[in-house]
Design a protein around this motif. Sequence first.
Motif, PDB file in Angstrom:
ATOM      1  N   SER A 160      94.079 -20.262   8.155  1.00  0.00           N
ATOM      2  CA  SER A 160      95.067 -19.618   8.934  1.00  0.00           C
ATOM      3  C   SER A 160      96.232 -20.492   8.861  1.00  0.00           C
ATOM      4  CB  SER A 160      94.603 -19.001  10.333  1.00  0.00           C
ATOM      5  OG  SER A 160      93.470 -18.177  10.458  1.00  0.00           O
ATOM      6  N   HIS A 161      97.428 -19.783   8.901  1.00  0.00           N
ATOM      7  CA  HIS A 161      98.638 -20.622   8.810  1.00  0.00           C
ATOM      8  C   HIS A 161      98.858 -20.845  10.418  1.00  0.00           C
ATOM      9  CE1 HIS A 161     102.952 -21.517   8.587  1.00  0.00           C
ATOM     10  NE2 HIS A 161     102.592 -21.583   7.148  1.00  0.00           N
ATOM     11  N   ASP A 192      93.084  -1.623  24.823  1.00  0.00           N
ATOM     12  CA  ASP A 192      94.396  -0.981  25.244  1.00  0.00           C
ATOM     13  C   ASP A 192      95.394  -1.294  24.109  1.00  0.00           C
ATOM     14  OD1 ASP A 192      93.183  -0.458  27.595  1.00  0.00           O
ATOM     15  OD2 ASP A 192      93.839  -2.130  28.537  1.00  0.00           O
ATOM     16  N   VAL A 193      95.796  -2.267  23.665  1.00  0.00           N
ATOM     17  CA  VAL A 193      96.795  -2.590  22.904  1.00  0.00           C
ATOM     18  C   VAL A 193      96.539  -2.057  21.505  1.00  0.00           C
ATOM     19  CG1 VAL A 193      97.926  -4.347  21.554  1.00  0.00           C
ATOM     20  CG2 VAL A 193      97.394  -4.736  23.989  1.00  0.00           C
ATOM     21  N   ALA A 194      95.174  -1.804  21.118  1.00  0.00           N
ATOM     22  CA  ALA A 194      94.844  -1.232  19.958  1.00  0.00           C
ATOM     23  C   ALA A 194      95.284   0.266  19.825  1.00  0.00           C
ATOM     24  CB  ALA A 194      93.366  -1.556  19.444  1.00  0.00           C
ATOM     25  N   ARG A 195      94.673   0.938  20.998  1.00  0.00           N
ATOM     26  CA  ARG A 195      94.961   2.388  21.057  1.00  0.00           C
ATOM     27  C   ARG A 195      96.679   2.459  21.031  1.00  0.00           C
ATOM     28  NH1 ARG A 195      92.539   3.062  26.169  1.00  0.00           N
ATOM     29  NH2 ARG A 195      90.588   2.823  25.174  1.00  0.00           N
ATOM     30  N   HIS A 196      97.432   1.751  21.499  1.00  0.00           N
ATOM     31  CA  HIS A 196      98.663   2.177  21.409  1.00  0.00           C
ATOM     32  C   HIS A 196      99.436   2.061  20.048  1.00  0.00           C
ATOM     33  CE1 HIS A 196     100.449   2.175  25.293  1.00  0.00           C
ATOM     34  NE2 HIS A 196      99.563   1.440  25.810  1.00  0.00           N
ATOM     35  N   LEU A 197      98.497   1.056  19.358  1.00  0.00           N
ATOM     36  CA  LEU A 197      98.920   0.910  17.857  1.00  0.00           C
ATOM     37  C   LEU A 197      98.170   1.729  16.974  1.00  0.00           C
ATOM     38  CD1 LEU A 197      99.235  -2.996  17.943  1.00  0.00           C
ATOM     39  CD2 LEU A 197     101.209  -1.445  17.776  1.00  0.00           C
ATOM     40  N   LYS A 198      97.272   2.567  17.404  1.00  0.00           N
ATOM     41  CA  LYS A 198      96.118   3.284  16.667  1.00  0.00           C
ATOM     42  C   LYS A 198      95.486   2.435  15.409  1.00  0.00           C
ATOM     43  CE  LYS A 198      98.905   7.672  17.005  1.00  0.00           C
ATOM     44  NZ  LYS A 198      99.648   7.328  17.760  1.00  0.00           N
ATOM     45  N   LEU A 199      95.132   1.227  16.321  1.00  0.00           N
ATOM     46  CA  LEU A 199      94.328   0.372  15.454  1.00  0.00           C
ATOM     47  C   LEU A 199      92.843   0.195  16.416  1.00  0.00           C
ATOM     48  CD1 LEU A 199      96.807  -2.395  14.711  1.00  0.00           C
ATOM     49  CD2 LEU A 199      95.951  -0.860  12.989  1.00  0.00           C
ATOM     50  N   SER A 200      92.139  -0.692  15.547  1.00  0.00           N
ATOM     51  CA  SER A 200      90.688  -0.980  16.111  1.00  0.00           C
ATOM     52  C   SER A 200      90.855  -2.041  17.060  1.00  0.00           C
ATOM     53  CB  SER A 200      89.715  -1.363  15.183  1.00  0.00           C
ATOM     54  OG  SER A 200      90.032  -2.486  14.607  1.00  0.00           O
ATOM     55  N   PHE A 201      90.158  -2.385  18.083  1.00  0.00           N
ATOM     56  CA  PHE A 201      90.258  -3.702  18.944  1.00  0.00           C
ATOM     57  C   PHE A 201      90.166  -4.862  17.830  1.00  0.00           C
ATOM     58  CE2 PHE A 201      85.769  -3.138  19.565  1.00  0.00           C
ATOM     59  CZ  PHE A 201      85.201  -4.437  19.342  1.00  0.00           C
ATOM     60  N   GLN A 202      89.239  -4.773  17.057  1.00  0.00           N
ATOM     61  CA  GLN A 202      88.933  -5.732  15.987  1.00  0.00           C
ATOM     62  C   GLN A 202      89.968  -6.390  15.204  1.00  0.00           C
ATOM     63  OE1 GLN A 202      87.111  -2.758  16.045  1.00  0.00           O
ATOM     64  NE2 GLN A 202      84.856  -3.363  15.961  1.00  0.00           N
ATOM     65  N   GLN A 203      90.995  -5.376  15.075  1.00  0.00           N
ATOM     66  CA  GLN A 203      92.205  -5.856  14.224  1.00  0.00           C
ATOM     67  C   GLN A 203      93.100  -6.676  15.369  1.00  0.00           C
ATOM     68  OE1 GLN A 203      93.324  -5.337  11.142  1.00  0.00           O
ATOM     69  NE2 GLN A 203      94.766  -6.730  11.912  1.00  0.00           N
ATOM     70  N   ILE A 204      93.170  -6.369  16.695  1.00  0.00           N
ATOM     71  CA  ILE A 204      93.792  -7.043  17.530  1.00  0.00           C
ATOM     72  C   ILE A 204      93.103  -8.472  17.662  1.00  0.00           C
ATOM     73  CG2 ILE A 204      94.460  -7.144  19.896  1.00  0.00           C
ATOM     74  CD1 ILE A 204      95.855  -4.848  18.147  1.00  0.00           C
ATOM     75  N   GLN A 205      91.916  -8.659  17.688  1.00  0.00           N
ATOM     76  CA  GLN A 205      91.039  -9.773  17.686  1.00  0.00           C
ATOM     77  C   GLN A 205      91.586 -10.842  16.649  1.00  0.00           C
ATOM     78  OE1 GLN A 205      86.770  -8.446  17.496  1.00  0.00           O
ATOM     79  NE2 GLN A 205      86.820  -9.162  19.612  1.00  0.00           N
ATOM     80  N   LYS A 206      91.519 -10.050  15.485  1.00  0.00           N
ATOM     81  CA  LYS A 206      92.081 -10.989  14.255  1.00  0.00           C
ATOM     82  C   LYS A 206      93.533 -11.467  14.334  1.00  0.00           C
ATOM     83  CE  LYS A 206      88.817  -8.248  11.079  1.00  0.00           C
ATOM     84  NZ  LYS A 206      88.635  -7.768   9.919  1.00  0.00           N
ATOM     85  N   TYR A 207      94.192 -10.511  14.987  1.00  0.00           N
ATOM     86  CA  TYR A 207      95.692 -11.199  15.174  1.00  0.00           C
ATOM     87  C   TYR A 207      95.835 -12.087  16.115  1.00  0.00           C
ATOM     88  CZ  TYR A 207      97.834  -6.522  13.365  1.00  0.00           C
ATOM     89  OH  TYR A 207      98.069  -5.696  12.567  1.00  0.00           O
ATOM     90  N   GLU A 208      94.798 -11.995  17.210  1.00  0.00           N
ATOM     91  CA  GLU A 208      95.064 -13.145  18.216  1.00  0.00           C
ATOM     92  C   GLU A 208      94.226 -14.389  17.697  1.00  0.00           C
ATOM     93  OE1 GLU A 208      93.175 -11.667  21.804  1.00  0.00           O
ATOM     94  OE2 GLU A 208      94.804 -10.350  22.316  1.00  0.00           O
ATOM     95  N   GLY A 229      94.622 -15.377  14.753  1.00  0.00           N
ATOM     96  CA  GLY A 229      95.446 -15.844  13.542  1.00  0.00           C
ATOM     97  C   GLY A 229      94.881 -15.666  12.252  1.00  0.00           C
ATOM     98  N   SER A 230      93.695 -15.102  12.111  1.00  0.00           N
ATOM     99  CA  SER A 230      93.088 -14.742  10.768  1.00  0.00           C
ATOM    100  C   SER A 230      93.961 -13.717  10.145  1.00  0.00           C
ATOM    101  CB  SER A 230      91.504 -14.285  10.946  1.00  0.00           C
ATOM    102  OG  SER A 230      91.312 -13.171  11.508  1.00  0.00           O
ATOM    103  N   ASN A 231      94.378 -12.641  10.691  1.00  0.00           N
ATOM    104  CA  ASN A 231      95.259 -11.861   9.822  1.00  0.00           C
ATOM    105  C   ASN A 231      96.809 -12.015  10.692  1.00  0.00           C
ATOM    106  OD1 ASN A 231      93.041 -10.606   9.016  1.00  0.00           O
ATOM    107  ND2 ASN A 231      93.425  -8.671   9.648  1.00  0.00           N
ATOM    108  N   ARG A 232      97.721 -11.813   9.625  1.00  0.00           N
ATOM    109  CA  ARG A 232      99.349 -11.797  10.118  1.00  0.00           C
ATOM    110  C   ARG A 232      99.497 -10.728  10.665  1.00  0.00           C
ATOM    111  NH1 ARG A 232     101.352 -15.079   4.716  1.00  0.00           N
ATOM    112  NH2 ARG A 232     100.773 -17.130   5.724  1.00  0.00           N
TER     113      ARG A 232
END
Length: 118
Positions: free
Chosen positions: A2-3, A26-42, A44-47
Amino acid sequence: MSHPVDIHVGRKLKQARTLRRMSQTDVARHLKLSFQQIQKYEIGSNRIAASRLYDLSRILDVPTAYFFEGLGDAPEVGARDHGLDIVSAVASIKDEQVKSRIVTFIEDVSGRTVAKSA
């Protein structure tokens, strides 16, 4: 690997989310994503794309620049971000009444209001 900027932005996302007492779901629901995606953002593994960062700033009620605050600051070797430690500690408190009293105390001492999620 990760950068460092992605890791920093992810930490700021987690900090803002936790301070607003929102779960990753909660955040994922607003963005229509999975909570796993939010985990990856947090972590830093996903930009986070610029448009998504803009959406997150609106959801978390922070300026977009918030995610980059402190980026150029060089912490001392071995320095810890005690703010994140405090956020994690408060978030782990199960008794909502106790948690609310602690947050109120922090608001009183700091002179800042913590936004509450709906």
